[in-house]
Design a protein around this motif. Structure first.
Motif, PDB file in Angstrom:
ATOM      1  N   THR A 185      57.086  11.703  -3.414  1.00  0.00           N
ATOM      2  CA  THR A 185      56.350  12.836  -3.965  1.00  0.00           C
ATOM      3  C   THR A 185      54.877  12.468  -4.094  1.00  0.00           C
ATOM      4  O   THR A 185      54.506  11.292  -4.067  1.00  0.00           O
ATOM      5  CB  THR A 185      56.891  13.209  -5.350  1.00  0.00           C
ATOM      6  N   GLU A 186      54.044  13.473  -4.251  1.00  0.00           N
ATOM      7  CA  GLU A 186      52.619  13.215  -4.438  1.00  0.00           C
ATOM      8  C   GLU A 186      52.379  12.381  -5.701  1.00  0.00           C
ATOM      9  O   GLU A 186      51.522  11.499  -5.725  1.00  0.00           O
ATOM     10  CB  GLU A 186      51.852  14.533  -4.528  1.00  0.00           C
ATOM     11  N   LYS A 187      53.176  12.639  -6.736  1.00  0.00           N
ATOM     12  CA  LYS A 187      53.046  11.877  -7.972  1.00  0.00           C
ATOM     13  C   LYS A 187      53.351  10.394  -7.749  1.00  0.00           C
ATOM     14  O   LYS A 187      52.644   9.514  -8.262  1.00  0.00           O
ATOM     15  CB  LYS A 187      53.990  12.447  -9.032  1.00  0.00           C
ATOM     16  N   GLU A 188      54.394  10.113  -6.961  1.00  0.00           N
ATOM     17  CA  GLU A 188      54.746   8.722  -6.673  1.00  0.00           C
ATOM     18  C   GLU A 188      53.676   8.048  -5.824  1.00  0.00           C
ATOM     19  O   GLU A 188      53.315   6.895  -6.039  1.00  0.00           O
ATOM     20  CB  GLU A 188      56.096   8.662  -5.962  1.00  0.00           C
ATOM     21  N   LEU A 189      53.127   8.797  -4.866  1.00  0.00           N
ATOM     22  CA  LEU A 189      52.053   8.244  -4.036  1.00  0.00           C
ATOM     23  C   LEU A 189      50.827   7.917  -4.889  1.00  0.00           C
ATOM     24  O   LEU A 189      50.222   6.852  -4.742  1.00  0.00           O
ATOM     25  CB  LEU A 189      51.676   9.234  -2.931  1.00  0.00           C
ATOM     26  N   ASP A 190      50.459   8.826  -5.790  1.00  0.00           N
ATOM     27  CA  ASP A 190      49.312   8.587  -6.665  1.00  0.00           C
ATOM     28  C   ASP A 190      49.547   7.360  -7.539  1.00  0.00           C
ATOM     29  O   ASP A 190      48.627   6.574  -7.800  1.00  0.00           O
ATOM     30  CB  ASP A 190      49.047   9.809  -7.540  1.00  0.00           C
ATOM     31  N   LYS A 191      50.781   7.199  -7.995  1.00  0.00           N
ATOM     32  CA  LYS A 191      51.126   6.037  -8.821  1.00  0.00           C
ATOM     33  C   LYS A 191      50.908   4.740  -8.038  1.00  0.00           C
ATOM     34  O   LYS A 191      50.366   3.753  -8.567  1.00  0.00           O
ATOM     35  CB  LYS A 191      52.577   6.154  -9.274  1.00  0.00           C
ATOM     36  N   ARG A 192      51.296   4.739  -6.786  1.00  0.00           N
ATOM     37  CA  ARG A 192      51.147   3.540  -5.957  1.00  0.00           C
ATOM     38  C   ARG A 192      49.683   3.284  -5.604  1.00  0.00           C
ATOM     39  O   ARG A 192      49.242   2.139  -5.542  1.00  0.00           O
ATOM     40  CB  ARG A 192      52.007   3.678  -4.696  1.00  0.00           C
ATOM     41  N   ILE A 193      48.941   4.358  -5.356  1.00  0.00           N
ATOM     42  CA  ILE A 193      47.506   4.198  -5.100  1.00  0.00           C
ATOM     43  C   ILE A 193      46.828   3.602  -6.326  1.00  0.00           C
ATOM     44  O   ILE A 193      45.999   2.681  -6.225  1.00  0.00           O
ATOM     45  CB  ILE A 193      46.865   5.549  -4.733  1.00  0.00           C
ATOM     46  N   ALA A 194      47.175   4.106  -7.504  1.00  0.00           N
ATOM     47  CA  ALA A 194      46.588   3.590  -8.748  1.00  0.00           C
ATOM     48  C   ALA A 194      46.931   2.117  -8.940  1.00  0.00           C
ATOM     49  O   ALA A 194      46.090   1.330  -9.410  1.00  0.00           O
ATOM     50  CB  ALA A 194      47.082   4.415  -9.933  1.00  0.00           C
ATOM     51  N   ALA A 195      48.158   1.727  -8.573  1.00  0.00           N
ATOM     52  CA  ALA A 195      48.553   0.318  -8.681  1.00  0.00           C
ATOM     53  C   ALA A 195      47.716  -0.548  -7.746  1.00  0.00           C
ATOM     54  O   ALA A 195      47.309  -1.666  -8.099  1.00  0.00           O
ATOM     55  CB  ALA A 195      50.031   0.166  -8.364  1.00  0.00           C
ATOM     56  N   GLY A 196      47.442  -0.026  -6.560  1.00  0.00           N
ATOM     57  CA  GLY A 196      46.595  -0.761  -5.619  1.00  0.00           C
ATOM     58  C   GLY A 196      45.180  -0.913  -6.137  1.00  0.00           C
ATOM     59  O   GLY A 196      44.567  -1.987  -6.041  1.00  0.00           O
ATOM     60  N   LEU A 197      44.640   0.151  -6.718  1.00  0.00           N
ATOM     61  CA  LEU A 197      43.293   0.084  -7.293  1.00  0.00           C
ATOM     62  C   LEU A 197      43.240  -0.910  -8.447  1.00  0.00           C
ATOM     63  O   LEU A 197      42.255  -1.639  -8.608  1.00  0.00           O
ATOM     64  CB  LEU A 197      42.856   1.467  -7.777  1.00  0.00           C
ATOM     65  N   ALA A 198      44.286  -0.932  -9.257  1.00  0.00           N
ATOM     66  CA  ALA A 198      44.326  -1.868 -10.382  1.00  0.00           C
ATOM     67  C   ALA A 198      44.335  -3.308  -9.881  1.00  0.00           C
ATOM     68  O   ALA A 198      43.685  -4.193 -10.460  1.00  0.00           O
ATOM     69  CB  ALA A 198      45.547  -1.601 -11.250  1.00  0.00           C
ATOM     70  N   ARG A 199      45.057  -3.555  -8.801  1.00  0.00           N
ATOM     71  CA  ARG A 199      45.079  -4.910  -8.252  1.00  0.00           C
ATOM     72  C   ARG A 199      43.706  -5.289  -7.699  1.00  0.00           C
ATOM     73  O   ARG A 199      43.226  -6.406  -7.895  1.00  0.00           O
ATOM     74  CB  ARG A 199      46.138  -5.022  -7.158  1.00  0.00           C
ATOM     75  N   LEU A 200      43.058  -4.366  -7.011  1.00  0.00           N
ATOM     76  CA  LEU A 200      41.705  -4.640  -6.527  1.00  0.00           C
ATOM     77  C   LEU A 200      40.760  -4.910  -7.687  1.00  0.00           C
ATOM     78  O   LEU A 200      39.904  -5.800  -7.616  1.00  0.00           O
ATOM     79  CB  LEU A 200      41.194  -3.471  -5.682  1.00  0.00           C
ATOM     80  N   ALA A 201      40.898  -4.142  -8.759  1.00  0.00           N
ATOM     81  CA  ALA A 201      40.029  -4.333  -9.926  1.00  0.00           C
ATOM     82  C   ALA A 201      40.203  -5.722 -10.524  1.00  0.00           C
ATOM     83  O   ALA A 201      39.257  -6.299 -11.079  1.00  0.00           O
ATOM     84  CB  ALA A 201      40.319  -3.262 -10.979  1.00  0.00           C
ATOM     85  N   SER A 202      41.405  -6.284 -10.398  1.00  0.00           N
ATOM     86  CA  SER A 202      41.664  -7.625 -10.937  1.00  0.00           C
ATOM     87  C   SER A 202      40.992  -8.712 -10.106  1.00  0.00           C
ATOM     88  O   SER A 202      40.983  -9.884 -10.495  1.00  0.00           O
ATOM     89  CB  SER A 202      43.171  -7.881 -11.010  1.00  0.00           C
ATOM     90  N   MET A 203      40.415  -8.341  -8.972  1.00  0.00           N
ATOM     91  CA  MET A 203      39.718  -9.290  -8.101  1.00  0.00           C
ATOM     92  C   MET A 203      38.208  -9.252  -8.299  1.00  0.00           C
ATOM     93  O   MET A 203      37.482  -9.984  -7.623  1.00  0.00           O
ATOM     94  CB  MET A 203      40.050  -8.994  -6.636  1.00  0.00           C
ATOM     95  N   ARG A 204      37.728  -8.412  -9.200  1.00  0.00           N
ATOM     96  CA  ARG A 204      36.282  -8.292  -9.403  1.00  0.00           C
ATOM     97  C   ARG A 204      35.702  -9.590  -9.944  1.00  0.00           C
ATOM     98  O   ARG A 204      36.295 -10.269 -10.772  1.00  0.00           O
ATOM     99  CB  ARG A 204      35.975  -7.146 -10.365  1.00  0.00           C
ATOM    100  N   THR A 205      34.514  -9.918  -9.467  1.00  0.00           N
ATOM    101  CA  THR A 205      33.833 -11.130  -9.906  1.00  0.00           C
ATOM    102  C   THR A 205      32.553 -10.758 -10.648  1.00  0.00           C
ATOM    103  O   THR A 205      32.174  -9.584 -10.712  1.00  0.00           O
ATOM    104  CB  THR A 205      33.462 -12.013  -8.698  1.00  0.00           C
ATOM    105  N   SER A 206      31.869 -11.766 -11.165  1.00  0.00           N
ATOM    106  CA  SER A 206      30.628 -11.506 -11.897  1.00  0.00           C
ATOM    107  C   SER A 206      29.544 -10.928 -10.993  1.00  0.00           C
ATOM    108  O   SER A 206      28.611 -10.285 -11.460  1.00  0.00           O
ATOM    109  CB  SER A 206      30.128 -12.798 -12.556  1.00  0.00           C
TER     110      SER A 206
END
Length: 208
Positions: A9-30
């Motif tokens: 569903t679109e809701k499930e896809l959005d959930k997975r996209i958000a999870a991907g963004l959260a993982r990318l955010a955890s890679m941010r550096t100074s």
């Protein structure tokens, strides 16, 4: 069908996209670039350029990244693009990412085009995609596309053999062909080499 997303569903896809963004955010550096792994402290230039495209697509799909994340990545890439520490292929990848977010400065066009002779096939395709985002670059884009079409011989063989420095992180002849196909399909869909490129890429999806 190969990826398996059509049943979601679109809701499930959005959930997975958000999870991907959260993982990318955890890679941010100074430096506001992204590290290669979560929690890393040193930014990876090519990885950041590649990730920007995913963040932009997520945002277009209505899934917002962490506050300031996209802007920081774009600022980092703009600072790094013409750095002497960055090779031609990575410069072209950065330029493509900035071009796709309408942040590529027209003042960089000359310096970018001057890297043409040093570019790999992947780099030529990236550079063509980048310069097409700037006004007044049609002749240069055409030149790059001519070079790109001329990079393939019989059977889609790469005429210019890659060197060890051409492929920055997981590069391969397949990646080069895929990037060339992206550039030609967007900018010169009538290219004679394009159908053969697409056929070979499609036939290769069953292998690693």
């Amino acid at each position: 069908p190969r990826i398996g997303y059509r049943g979601m569903t679109e809701k499930e896809l959005d959930k997975r996209i958000a999870a991907g963004l959260a993982r990318l955010a955890s890679m941010r550096t100074s430096s506001v670039g992204l590290a290669y792994w979560p929690g890393g402290t040193e930014a990876n230039v090519f990885g950041t350029a590649y990730a920007v495209r995913a963040v932009v697509l997520a945002k277009a799909a209505g899934v917002e990244p962490a506050a300031g994340m996209l802007e920081g990545m774009q600022r980092y890439l703009a600072d790094m693009m013409l750095s002497s520490a960055v090779g031609p292929e990575v410069q072209a990848a950065i330029a493509q990412s900035l071009g796709e977010t309408s942040l590529l400065s027209a003042s960089t066009a000359d310096a970018l085009f001057d890297t043409r002779e040093k570019q790999s096939v992947f780099g030529l395709a990236s550079l063509a995609l980048a310069l097409r985002a700037l006004p007044g670059q049609d002749d240069r884009v055409a030149t790059l596309l001519n070079d790109l079409e001329g990079s393939f011989g019989e059977g889609i063989r790469l005429l210019k053999q890659p060197t060890s420095n051409d492929f920055y992180y997981y590069g391969s002849p397949t990646r080069s062909r895929a990037q060339a196909a992206i550039a030609l399909s967007r900018l010169r869909p009538s290219a004679k080499v394009l159908p053969r490129l697409l056929d070979e890429l499609a036939e290769g999806t069953d292998s690693y």
